[in-house]
Design a protein around this motif. Structure first.
Motif: not given
Length: 171
Positions: A154-166
């Motif tokens: 899920l993190t890879r999907l969410r970060e797929s355009h450059g944002s970062r999950m903390v």
């Protein structure tokens, strides 16, 4: 073992939905959400929470409608997330409007520090994609999911355009 199975299952479902037209996927998601609300998966807790938070404000049928709508929305959000890696700037612009974004860029040009704050309404993941297309990837504080492999996917999907999950704490 459960982590492996859950991640594999979500990836398989994601593969299928990412190759369907979005409108079809959203229709299926609404149906699944409707069924989930009927089956009572955490629905009784949601019912108690709404009743406690809004004493006397909603009739039982209205509370059930709120819960049903919430489940349908959550399922649609997941289906949309499966499409994130291939999302284009045009799609992000179509679905996400950032009011007064010019003020952010003015502050950035002036060298002042800036912060964007938003609430969690609808599919918040769209915002992180939109901001990346604007050249301002964001950091998002998220709850870590219970299963590490699923969390990583899920993190890879969410970060797929450059944002970062903390990630903060467990689910």
């Amino acid at each position: 073992m459960i982590d492996f199975i859950a991640c594999w299952l979500v990836k398989a479902i994601g593969y299928i939905f990412s190759h369907l037209p979005v409108t079809w996927g959203l229709a299926v998601a609404r149906t699944v959400g409707w069924l989930m609300a009927l089956t009572g998966i955490r629905a009784s807790q949601a019912y108690a929470n709404i009743k406690f938070a809004f004493p006397g404000r909603f009739r039982p049928g209205e509370i059930r409608a709120i819960i049903r709508s919430n489940y349908m929305s959550m399922c649609q959000n997941l289906v949309e997330m499966f499409h994130f890696p291939r999302m284009t700037r045009e799609t992000a612009e179509k679905y996400v409007h950032i009011p007064e974004v010019e003020r952010y860029f003015a502050c950035k040009r002036s060298g002042e520090g800036t912060a964007l704050l938003t609430a969690h309404f609808g599919n918040w993941e769209y915002l992180n994609i939109r901001t990346c297309f604007l050249g301002m990837p964001i950091f998002v504080i998220v709850n870590e999911q219970r299963f590490p492999r699923l969390n990583a996917y899920l993190t890879r999907l969410r970060e797929s355009h450059g944002s970062r999950m903390v990630c903060r704490g467990g689910a």
